[in-house]
Design a protein around this motif. Structure first.
Motif, PDB file in Angstrom:
ATOM      1  N   ASP A  47     -32.230 -36.541 -32.952  1.00  0.00           N
ATOM      2  CA  ASP A  47     -33.334 -36.409 -33.175  1.00  0.00           C
ATOM      3  C   ASP A  47     -34.341 -36.597 -32.494  1.00  0.00           C
ATOM      4  O   ASP A  47     -35.452 -35.860 -32.189  1.00  0.00           O
ATOM      5  CB  ASP A  47     -33.712 -36.568 -34.463  1.00  0.00           C
ATOM      6  CG  ASP A  47     -32.473 -35.868 -35.320  1.00  0.00           C
ATOM      7  OD1 ASP A  47     -31.667 -34.767 -35.468  1.00  0.00           O
ATOM      8  OD2 ASP A  47     -32.025 -36.977 -36.096  1.00  0.00           O
ATOM      9  N   GLU A  51     -32.247 -28.893 -38.857  1.00  0.00           N
ATOM     10  CA  GLU A  51     -32.984 -27.629 -38.840  1.00  0.00           C
ATOM     11  C   GLU A  51     -34.364 -28.146 -37.848  1.00  0.00           C
ATOM     12  O   GLU A  51     -35.250 -27.228 -37.666  1.00  0.00           O
ATOM     13  CB  GLU A  51     -33.555 -28.751 -40.271  1.00  0.00           C
ATOM     14  CG  GLU A  51     -33.487 -27.866 -41.212  1.00  0.00           C
ATOM     15  CD  GLU A  51     -31.649 -28.761 -41.373  1.00  0.00           C
ATOM     16  OE1 GLU A  51     -31.843 -30.097 -41.498  1.00  0.00           O
ATOM     17  OE2 GLU A  51     -30.561 -28.115 -42.353  1.00  0.00           O
ATOM     18  N   LEU A  52     -34.720 -29.417 -37.535  1.00  0.00           N
ATOM     19  CA  LEU A  52     -34.821 -29.800 -36.293  1.00  0.00           C
ATOM     20  C   LEU A  52     -34.586 -29.155 -35.264  1.00  0.00           C
ATOM     21  O   LEU A  52     -35.479 -29.090 -34.174  1.00  0.00           O
ATOM     22  CB  LEU A  52     -35.005 -31.286 -36.096  1.00  0.00           C
ATOM     23  CG  LEU A  52     -36.372 -31.775 -35.047  1.00  0.00           C
ATOM     24  CD1 LEU A  52     -37.436 -31.547 -35.544  1.00  0.00           C
ATOM     25  CD2 LEU A  52     -35.443 -33.292 -34.968  1.00  0.00           C
ATOM     26  N   GLU A  69     -36.854 -25.712 -35.326  1.00  0.00           N
ATOM     27  CA  GLU A  69     -37.883 -25.884 -35.332  1.00  0.00           C
ATOM     28  C   GLU A  69     -38.551 -25.822 -33.406  1.00  0.00           C
ATOM     29  O   GLU A  69     -39.021 -25.668 -33.028  1.00  0.00           O
ATOM     30  CB  GLU A  69     -38.754 -27.533 -35.260  1.00  0.00           C
ATOM     31  CG  GLU A  69     -38.456 -27.396 -37.336  1.00  0.00           C
ATOM     32  CD  GLU A  69     -39.856 -26.349 -38.268  1.00  0.00           C
ATOM     33  OE1 GLU A  69     -40.243 -25.787 -37.191  1.00  0.00           O
ATOM     34  OE2 GLU A  69     -39.741 -26.170 -38.631  1.00  0.00           O
ATOM     35  N   LYS A  79     -38.198 -33.517 -39.791  1.00  0.00           N
ATOM     36  CA  LYS A  79     -36.870 -33.191 -40.242  1.00  0.00           C
ATOM     37  C   LYS A  79     -35.680 -33.423 -39.343  1.00  0.00           C
ATOM     38  O   LYS A  79     -36.161 -34.555 -38.392  1.00  0.00           O
ATOM     39  CB  LYS A  79     -36.736 -31.375 -39.677  1.00  0.00           C
ATOM     40  CG  LYS A  79     -37.887 -30.489 -40.614  1.00  0.00           C
ATOM     41  CD  LYS A  79     -37.776 -28.796 -40.565  1.00  0.00           C
ATOM     42  CE  LYS A  79     -38.560 -28.350 -41.735  1.00  0.00           C
ATOM     43  NZ  LYS A  79     -38.327 -26.574 -40.970  1.00  0.00           N
TER      44      LYS A  79
END
Length: 110
Positions: A40, A15-16, A19, A11
């Motif tokens: 990221d 979205e990451l 998590e 992801k």
């Protein structure tokens, strides 16, 4: 026992970050955004570290992703790429007006 799922590390962006909030609920989104880009790589590294610690401690699996909410003010989508432009600075390679004395182009003294 907390084991990182295969699809989590694939992801990106918000979205990451959601998590990451599952295993580290006090995460600040400002720590994972630099300029106009989501970091990221930093989120993936922190996720791997946090899951490894949880696994060693025998912690339960984190809450479902559906229960996670993005913090107020956090970017919701993909951030636009930076243009690199600096206000008031002429890019290299831009030609100068030759033959014009300073102040004469705006109606100043000649």
């Amino acid at each position: 026992m907390a084991i990182i799922e295969e699809g989590i590390l694939k992801k990106a962006g918000p979205e990451l970050f959601k998590e990451l909030l599952r295993v580290y609920p006090v995460a600040e989104w400002e720590d994972y955004v630099k300029g106009t880009m989501w970091r990221d790589d930093l989120m993936r590294m922190d996720l791997q570290l946090l899951y490894a610690h949880a696994r060693e401690a025998g912690a339960p699996y984190p809450p479902p992703l559906e229960e996670m909410k993005m913090p107020v003010g956090a970017p919701r989508g993909v951030l636009p790429k930076a243009t690199g432009a600096v206000p008031g600075v002429r890019p290299l390679g831009t030609p100068l007006k030759l033959g014009v004395r300073w102040g004469t182009e705006a109606g100043g003294p000649a």
